[in-house]
Scaffold this motif. Structure first.
Motif, PDB file in Angstrom:
ATOM      1  N   LEU A 182       0.759  -1.329   0.109  1.00  0.00           N
ATOM      2  CA  LEU A 182       0.017   0.078  -0.031  1.00  0.00           C
ATOM      3  C   LEU A 182       0.845   1.094  -0.012  1.00  0.00           C
ATOM      4  CD1 LEU A 182      -2.936   1.014   0.045  1.00  0.00           C
ATOM      5  CD2 LEU A 182      -2.642   0.889   2.607  1.00  0.00           C
ATOM      6  N   SER A 183       2.003   1.217   0.657  1.00  0.00           N
ATOM      7  CA  SER A 183       2.897   2.345   0.771  1.00  0.00           C
ATOM      8  C   SER A 183       3.483   2.745  -0.395  1.00  0.00           C
ATOM      9  CB  SER A 183       3.910   2.182   1.945  1.00  0.00           C
ATOM     10  OG  SER A 183       3.136   2.176   3.301  1.00  0.00           O
ATOM     11  N   CYS A 184       3.817   1.570  -1.245  1.00  0.00           N
ATOM     12  CA  CYS A 184       4.609   1.711  -2.383  1.00  0.00           C
ATOM     13  C   CYS A 184       3.783   1.664  -3.549  1.00  0.00           C
ATOM     14  CB  CYS A 184       5.628   0.687  -2.691  1.00  0.00           C
ATOM     15  SG  CYS A 184       6.929   0.621  -1.182  1.00  0.00           S
ATOM     16  N   LEU A 185       2.483   1.613  -3.315  1.00  0.00           N
ATOM     17  CA  LEU A 185       1.663   1.708  -4.637  1.00  0.00           C
ATOM     18  C   LEU A 185       1.717   3.008  -5.347  1.00  0.00           C
ATOM     19  CD1 LEU A 185      -0.546  -0.211  -5.789  1.00  0.00           C
ATOM     20  CD2 LEU A 185      -2.271   0.861  -4.535  1.00  0.00           C
ATOM     21  N   ARG A 186       1.808   3.160  -6.516  1.00  0.00           N
ATOM     22  CA  ARG A 186       1.809   4.060  -7.505  1.00  0.00           C
ATOM     23  C   ARG A 186       0.760   4.111  -8.513  1.00  0.00           C
ATOM     24  NH1 ARG A 186       4.859   4.514  -3.830  1.00  0.00           N
ATOM     25  NH2 ARG A 186       6.901   5.138  -3.594  1.00  0.00           N
ATOM     26  N   PHE A 187      -0.023   5.208  -8.867  1.00  0.00           N
ATOM     27  CA  PHE A 187      -0.911   5.290 -10.035  1.00  0.00           C
ATOM     28  C   PHE A 187      -0.300   5.597 -11.291  1.00  0.00           C
ATOM     29  CE2 PHE A 187      -3.373   6.696  -6.287  1.00  0.00           C
ATOM     30  CZ  PHE A 187      -4.297   5.587  -6.236  1.00  0.00           C
ATOM     31  N   ASP A 188       0.781   4.523 -11.491  1.00  0.00           N
ATOM     32  CA  ASP A 188       1.536   4.901 -12.877  1.00  0.00           C
ATOM     33  C   ASP A 188       1.972   3.269 -12.977  1.00  0.00           C
ATOM     34  OD1 ASP A 188       3.927   4.626 -14.418  1.00  0.00           O
ATOM     35  OD2 ASP A 188       3.855   6.674 -14.348  1.00  0.00           O
ATOM     36  N   CYS A 189       1.360   2.598 -14.213  1.00  0.00           N
ATOM     37  CA  CYS A 189       1.640   1.214 -14.110  1.00  0.00           C
ATOM     38  C   CYS A 189       3.174   0.735 -14.347  1.00  0.00           C
ATOM     39  CB  CYS A 189       0.824   0.640 -15.503  1.00  0.00           C
ATOM     40  SG  CYS A 189       1.293   1.357 -16.978  1.00  0.00           S
ATOM     41  N   VAL A 190       4.115   1.798 -14.626  1.00  0.00           N
ATOM     42  CA  VAL A 190       5.333   1.330 -14.721  1.00  0.00           C
ATOM     43  C   VAL A 190       6.179   1.807 -13.763  1.00  0.00           C
ATOM     44  CG1 VAL A 190       7.593   2.118 -16.063  1.00  0.00           C
ATOM     45  CG2 VAL A 190       5.310   1.930 -17.248  1.00  0.00           C
ATOM     46  N   ARG A 191       5.973   2.870 -12.966  1.00  0.00           N
ATOM     47  CA  ARG A 191       6.687   3.358 -11.892  1.00  0.00           C
ATOM     48  C   ARG A 191       6.212   2.599 -10.373  1.00  0.00           C
ATOM     49  NH1 ARG A 191      10.956   4.963 -14.386  1.00  0.00           N
ATOM     50  NH2 ARG A 191      10.443   6.616 -16.057  1.00  0.00           N
ATOM     51  N   ASN A 192       5.309   1.725 -10.539  1.00  0.00           N
ATOM     52  CA  ASN A 192       4.584   0.979  -9.473  1.00  0.00           C
ATOM     53  C   ASN A 192       5.751  -0.016  -8.520  1.00  0.00           C
ATOM     54  OD1 ASN A 192       2.791   0.050  -7.657  1.00  0.00           O
ATOM     55  ND2 ASN A 192       1.127  -0.297  -9.109  1.00  0.00           N
ATOM     56  N   LYS A 193       5.655   0.297  -7.325  1.00  0.00           N
ATOM     57  CA  LYS A 193       6.702  -0.478  -6.554  1.00  0.00           C
ATOM     58  C   LYS A 193       6.079  -1.720  -5.890  1.00  0.00           C
ATOM     59  CE  LYS A 193      10.061   2.207  -7.363  1.00  0.00           C
ATOM     60  NZ  LYS A 193       9.635   2.982  -8.643  1.00  0.00           N
ATOM     61  N   VAL A 194       4.952  -2.217  -6.385  1.00  0.00           N
ATOM     62  CA  VAL A 194       4.187  -3.346  -5.691  1.00  0.00           C
ATOM     63  C   VAL A 194       5.137  -4.497  -5.457  1.00  0.00           C
ATOM     64  CG1 VAL A 194       2.374  -5.100  -5.944  1.00  0.00           C
ATOM     65  CG2 VAL A 194       2.018  -2.778  -6.206  1.00  0.00           C
ATOM     66  N   TRP A 195       5.968  -4.766  -6.383  1.00  0.00           N
ATOM     67  CA  TRP A 195       6.923  -5.986  -6.425  1.00  0.00           C
ATOM     68  C   TRP A 195       7.902  -5.882  -5.525  1.00  0.00           C
ATOM     69  CZ3 TRP A 195       4.734 -10.179  -7.042  1.00  0.00           C
ATOM     70  CH2 TRP A 195       3.590 -10.528  -8.290  1.00  0.00           C
ATOM     71  N   VAL A 196       8.645  -4.518  -5.493  1.00  0.00           N
ATOM     72  CA  VAL A 196       9.764  -4.055  -4.732  1.00  0.00           C
ATOM     73  C   VAL A 196       8.999  -4.124  -3.337  1.00  0.00           C
ATOM     74  CG1 VAL A 196      11.201  -2.234  -3.998  1.00  0.00           C
ATOM     75  CG2 VAL A 196      10.435  -2.456  -6.447  1.00  0.00           C
ATOM     76  N   ALA A 197       8.069  -3.683  -2.751  1.00  0.00           N
ATOM     77  CA  ALA A 197       7.486  -3.978  -1.635  1.00  0.00           C
ATOM     78  C   ALA A 197       7.531  -5.209  -1.151  1.00  0.00           C
ATOM     79  CB  ALA A 197       6.188  -3.171  -1.249  1.00  0.00           C
ATOM     80  N   ALA A 198       6.877  -6.282  -2.057  1.00  0.00           N
ATOM     81  CA  ALA A 198       6.736  -7.669  -1.604  1.00  0.00           C
ATOM     82  C   ALA A 198       8.179  -8.073  -1.532  1.00  0.00           C
ATOM     83  CB  ALA A 198       5.981  -8.394  -2.622  1.00  0.00           C
ATOM     84  N   PHE A 199       9.085  -7.868  -2.225  1.00  0.00           N
ATOM     85  CA  PHE A 199      10.340  -8.548  -2.082  1.00  0.00           C
ATOM     86  C   PHE A 199      11.411  -8.019  -1.057  1.00  0.00           C
ATOM     87  CE2 PHE A 199       9.370 -10.545  -5.944  1.00  0.00           C
ATOM     88  CZ  PHE A 199      10.277 -11.588  -6.003  1.00  0.00           C
ATOM     89  N   GLY A 200      10.731  -6.724  -0.445  1.00  0.00           N
ATOM     90  CA  GLY A 200      11.460  -6.140   0.698  1.00  0.00           C
ATOM     91  C   GLY A 200      11.105  -6.798   1.867  1.00  0.00           C
ATOM     92  N   VAL A 201       9.997  -7.308   2.119  1.00  0.00           N
ATOM     93  CA  VAL A 201       9.457  -8.061   3.060  1.00  0.00           C
ATOM     94  C   VAL A 201       9.936  -9.458   2.941  1.00  0.00           C
ATOM     95  CG1 VAL A 201       7.594  -8.868   4.372  1.00  0.00           C
ATOM     96  CG2 VAL A 201       7.270  -6.684   3.291  1.00  0.00           C
ATOM     97  N   PHE A 202       9.879  -9.953   1.781  1.00  0.00           N
ATOM     98  CA  PHE A 202      10.526 -11.333   1.699  1.00  0.00           C
ATOM     99  C   PHE A 202      11.900 -11.180   2.048  1.00  0.00           C
ATOM    100  CE2 PHE A 202      12.453 -14.574  -1.369  1.00  0.00           C
ATOM    101  CZ  PHE A 202      11.875 -15.601  -0.830  1.00  0.00           C
ATOM    102  N   SER A 203      12.803 -10.210   1.850  1.00  0.00           N
ATOM    103  CA  SER A 203      14.243 -10.091   2.155  1.00  0.00           C
ATOM    104  C   SER A 203      14.372 -10.287   3.743  1.00  0.00           C
ATOM    105  CB  SER A 203      14.809  -8.812   1.825  1.00  0.00           C
ATOM    106  OG  SER A 203      16.013  -8.615   2.152  1.00  0.00           O
ATOM    107  N   ALA A 204      13.359  -9.626   4.665  1.00  0.00           N
ATOM    108  CA  ALA A 204      13.535  -9.617   5.739  1.00  0.00           C
ATOM    109  C   ALA A 204      13.298 -10.943   6.279  1.00  0.00           C
ATOM    110  CB  ALA A 204      12.536  -8.641   6.529  1.00  0.00           C
ATOM    111  N   GLY A 205      12.174 -11.749   5.780  1.00  0.00           N
ATOM    112  CA  GLY A 205      11.952 -13.266   6.025  1.00  0.00           C
ATOM    113  C   GLY A 205      13.112 -14.132   5.755  1.00  0.00           C
ATOM    114  N   LEU A 206      13.943 -13.819   4.687  1.00  0.00           N
ATOM    115  CA  LEU A 206      14.986 -14.597   4.515  1.00  0.00           C
ATOM    116  C   LEU A 206      16.172 -14.285   5.554  1.00  0.00           C
ATOM    117  CD1 LEU A 206      15.629 -14.171   0.294  1.00  0.00           C
ATOM    118  CD2 LEU A 206      14.866 -16.073   1.647  1.00  0.00           C
TER     119      LEU A 206
END
Length: 951
Positions: free
Chosen positions: A281-305
């Motif tokens: 939600l914090s990294c959501l952008r109303f731009d289908c290119v600059r959207n950081k959805v996957w970046v946010a998900a992998f950031g949390v995944f990095s903490a899990g790793l």
């Protein structure tokens, strides 16, 4: 007026680190797949350590939650060596452990439990307990076969013997309290009858009765089976009309404590779902290119790793896994997401037209110091926590510090590599979900929905960076200017003073020590038993043994006078019952008086002592009389009204002080002292850890923040947050114990996180005034700090729903740490920095010299023409191509403004130089635009080729 200290910088460490990270960022950007796959492989290998999780679990309460080598453990060892237990003559008063037992408390539903109806139900329960049996192989274990014995009989509950004797007349029988003469002996009722209403030492009514069933200690595997059976069947299938029953065993506290780990597993899953949702939600952008959805998900995944790798490595090494460690993943999630937000913020401030390697190198250059400071402070705070004498704290600190290190490593490798891969997608202007290329501008005639879903790649045409997010805009345009207003600063200072007053008041209200009932879940049967025990049986506390720990001339009147004085000192303590005193020497003298023995003679004293001890077998356990020498002996004193942690702490301290001040070598001991020892070290150890950690944090800040005075502000923030958390946690009913001590150490690391981010941003930006510096710092890092704080709170908020005290305490203190740390980072520190602008290398207020006046005049000219040229400037920037410099000079003309630049001699005509020599021309739509010629006056300083010029 702000004080300026130009040149007051210490960037000898910060600058090389930034350069190194810049080069490392370029390296990661060049080979992203290696840095993306390697952490996955490492995590898979290290994660195999979870296979050993069950073997590494170490949840023994005494071992983990009491001080290593505490005084009581040494005292217990002495007692155990000198006074071995006699299983044939069991005495619970003389146990050096808690013993092995089952117990239940019957509470009357009416005002008096001393009735025939109530006791009939109690007797029924007693019979049911004694009939319990459990199979062990081919053997059937019964209470009769396992019970502790005295003269070959199971230890009875004397109150039941009294009821059996008086029967239905019990209610009218005058029972004296606390001692009741029954037959030829006196029975102590203080531990078995509670909630009494007394008139002239006679019980008029009582509310509760407590029964104990002691078992032999020699074979714990057999007794544990029987106790577990007791817990399963008692008293689930009984209909009781006159009493309510709570029960417990010597195993219950440990069993219930270990069961708490089941409570945290579903909470952990919920936390990760919340963290991922918030990050997206914090990294959501109303731009289908600059959207950081996957970046946010992998950031949390990095903490899990990071959690998987660190925990797996610790389990491989063999580090004990204590239940307190289960709090760590919630904390690591918040720290990892915080680093992610900082990196994303710095990435968005790079030029979108640069190659991804360049963007990542610039990102690392800007973000490296901030996340390095926070990582170092957090890790060192936890490593300093290893100095504590509590094993549970050591395990927590070791697991958590290692997790933070892995979180840091994976942030700059795994997450950085993913930023590069995502950046390549953005450079190709591909959709965040379909990965298909989309247009940068919406085709004519398409709807708004089409523009939202299928058009992307927008950026700021002036800076070339990604578009400023609304929250960053809020901090720069609204919050920052609001915070730097004079009246707002006054309000912030007043608010801070109120905060400080309340915090200091709370610090004086803090209670020490962990209540052992809190180690079980709120709905546990043990908690209900402890509540009844505290409510009805707190009048008479533990029976304390006082040990004479060396050879002593008991026959010598002079030495005995010293001992009698010490005994009186003990009896005069406010929590000691003078009339309840058990002493073998007193009974021996009484025996000698009636048998006309001269016990003042050493040989007579020793010759008759053996015969006396054979007659009185209880006292035989109180005297270590071997080889005709008394090596040690003991007597007992009774405590009263010990109901709170403060009572326990005062009792332990005063008893030990009294023993130490006695000329006779004494020690005091009770099995509960093993747990009370935490009072002796918890405060001093907490202060020591905080002091050492704060000093280390100051050193790190001095090294990595390029200004020593700003480092002092970071240290001030640490102290302020610690005072606030300590004070408010006391007002929130949180004791200073091993759990809160861990979080107070964490408090230091997190308070550094918030203040270091803002302080570093304040120091490193080039704005001329203190207010502008504060606004700029908030613009760049205000939103990432807010995101990190909210993500950390969301990481632990589910713990507030836990039934366990440990997890709820963790939430409470972490909430206070994050809330106050955020408050300092976004309000107090920016305001204080504007008052004491000692961190700036540029003047905070314009001087009246010619350079400053010319600068102001030039700025006004630019602002006057800004609106007129804004449209054309944007058009030129959007469609420009660069031409090489033709290095033409301009005609000599007067200079209207003054600048400081460097020029070469061959660019000069008549001591003037044209700025066009250093600025390229633009070609737009086949038309060349030349920049306006500005003359330069060259002031030579004796340099053969170059000179310093004033523009």
């Amino acid at each position: 007026m702000p004080v300026n200290m130009a040149g007051c910088t210490t960037d000898c460490v910060e600058k090389p680190i930034s350069i190194c990270f810049q080069k490392f960022g370029r390296f990661v950007g060049t080979y992203p797949w290696w840095f993306f796959i390697s952490p996955l492989f490492i995590s898979a290998v290290l994660g195999s350590g979870f296979y050993f999780l069950e073997d590494r679990e170490a949840n023994d309460i005494e071992d983990q939650f009491t001080p290593v080598n505490g005084p009581a453990k040494l005292e217990r060892q002495f007692v155990q060596q000198n006074f071995p237990q006699n299983d044939s003559v069991f005495s619970n008063q003389r146990l050096y452990t808690d013993g092995v037992y089952a117990s239940f408390i019957a509470v009357s539903r009416s005002s008096n439990i001393l009735t025939d109806a109530a006791f009939q139900e109690i007797v029924t329960l007693d019979r049911k307990v004694k009939e319990l049996n459990v199979s062990m192989g081919h053997e059937v274990l019964t209470f009769e076969g396992l019970c502790a014995r005295r003269y070959k009989k199971c230890i009875p509950n004397k109150i039941l013997d009294i009821y059996k004797y008086y029967g239905e007349n019990l209610e009218t029988t005058e029972l004296s309290f606390p001692f009741f003469r029954f037959g030829f002996s006196y029975i102590f009722l203080g531990y078995s009858v509670g909630g009494v209403n007394i008139n002239s030492s006679v019980i008029k009514s009582a509310k509760a009765v407590r029964l104990f069933y002691f078992l032999k200690e020699y074979n714990r595997s057999r007794t544990d089976l029987w106790l577990n059976e007791f817990l399963k069947v008692f008293p689930s299938n009984l209909a009781l009309n006159f009493i309510k029953v709570t029960h417990s065993t010597s195993l219950s506290r440990q069993v219930e404590f270990e069961a708490n780990t089941k409570d945290v597993i579903p909470l952990f899953s919920i936390t990760y779902v919340i963290a991922i949702a918030f990050s997206i939600l914090s990294c959501l952008r109303f731009d289908c290119v600059r959207n950081k959805v996957w970046v946010a998900a992998f950031g949390v995944f990095s903490a899990g790793l990071a959690v998987l790798s660190s925990f797996g490595m610790m389990l491989h090494i063999g580090v004990p896994f204590v239940m307190t460690v289960a709090n760590s993943p919630f904390l690591i999630l918040g720290i990892g997401v915080d680093d992610m937000f900082i990196l994303i913020s710095c990435w968005q401030q790079t030029n979108v037209h640069d190659q991804v390697e360049t963007r990542l190198s610039k990102t690392y250059k800007e973000a490296a110091i901030s996340i390095t400071i926070t990582t170092l402070t957090d890790v060192l705070a936890f490593y300093i926590g290893l100095m504590t004498p509590f094993r549970s704290v050591r395990s927590f600190c070791l697991y958590t510090s290692t997790s933070i290190l892995f979180c840091y490593i994976y942030s700059i490798t795994f997450f950085g590599a993913f930023l590069v891969l995502n950046g390549r997608r953005e450079n190709s202007n591909k959709h965040w979900l379909t990965c298909k290329e989309v247009p940068e501008e919406c085709p004519v005639g398409q709807s708004k929905w089409y523009e939202l879903c299928c058009v992307g790649g927008a950026y700021d045409p002036h800076s070339g960076t990604e578009e400023v997010q609304p929250m960053n805009h809020f901090f720069k345009k609204y919050y920052g200017p609001f915070l730097t207003k004079s009246w707002t600063k006054v309000f912030v200072i007043v608010l801070y003073c109120i905060y400080l007053i309340i915090s200091i008041y709370g610090c004086f209200q803090i209670q020490e020590g962990i209540d052992l009932r809190n180690l079980a879940a709120d709905d546990s049967y043990v908690v209900k038993y402890y509540d009844n025990e505290k409510g009805y049986f707190s009048e008479y506390g533990p029976n304390i043994m006082v040990v004479i720990r060396r050879e002593f001339p008991y026959w010598d009147e002079k030495y005995m006078s010293d001992l009698e004085t010490c005994i009186e000192d003990f009896k005069n303590l406010s929590f000691i019952e003078k009339d309840i005193f058990t002493s073998w020497i007193k009974s021996y003298k009484y025996y000698g008086y009636h048998t006309k023995l001269n016990l003042s003679a050493e040989d007579v004293f020793k010759d008759n002592l053996g015969r006396f001890l054979r007659f009185y077998s209880d006292f035989k356990q109180d005297v270590n009389f071997t080889n005709n020498q008394i090596h040690a002996s003991r007597f007992f004193i009774q405590t009263v009204n010990i109901s709170t942690a403060l009572d326990e702490m005062n009792m332990l301290n005063k008893l030990r002080d009294t023993a130490q001040n006695c000329p006779v070598p004494l020690l005091v001991y009770h099995p509960a002292f093993i747990y009370h020892d935490q009072y002796a070290v918890i405060v001093s150890n907490t202060i020591q850890n905080i002091a050492v950690t704060t000093a280390v944090m100051l050193l790190i800040s001095l090294l990595l923040i390029p200004n020593p005075l700003c480092s002092l502000w970071v240290t001030f923030s640490i102290a302020s947050v610690i005072v606030g958390v300590t004070g408010f946690m006391a007002l929130w009913d949180v004791n200073l114990d091993t759990i809160s001590m861990i979080i107070l150490v964490v408090c230091i690391g997190f308070s550094v996180d918030f203040s270091a981010h803002i302080s570093y941003a304040f120091v490193s930006n080039k704005k001329p005034s203190a207010n502008e510096k504060a606004v700029e710092a908030l613009f760049h890092l205000g939103y990432p700090i807010l995101q990190g704080a909210v993500s950390t709170i969301l990481g632990v908020v589910v713990l507030s729903a836990s039934k366990n005290y440990i997890f709820r305490t963790f939430f409470k203190i972490m909430f206070l740490v994050i809330f106050f740390g955020l408050w300092h980072g976004l309000s107090f520190i920016p305001v204080f920095l504007t008052f004491f602008d000692m961190c700036s290398g540029t003047p905070a207020k314009n001087k009246s010299g010619p350079e400053e006046q010319a600068m102001k005049h030039h700025t006004n000219n630019i602002q006057a023409n800004a609106k007129e040229g804004e449209l054309k400037e944007r058009e030129i920037y959007d469609n420009h191509t660069f031409q090489p410099d033709n290095q033409q000079t301009c005609q000599s003309q007067p200079c209207s403004t003054i600048w400081m630049i460097t020029g070469n001699n061959h660019h000069i005509q008549d001591n003037h130089m044209c700025v066009a020599s250093t600025i390229p021309m633009f070609r737009v739509d086949s038309q060349t635009y030349e920049c306006t010629c500005c003359c330069v006056f060259l002031e030579k300083r004796g340099l053969p080729e170059e000179g310093l010029a004033k523009v």
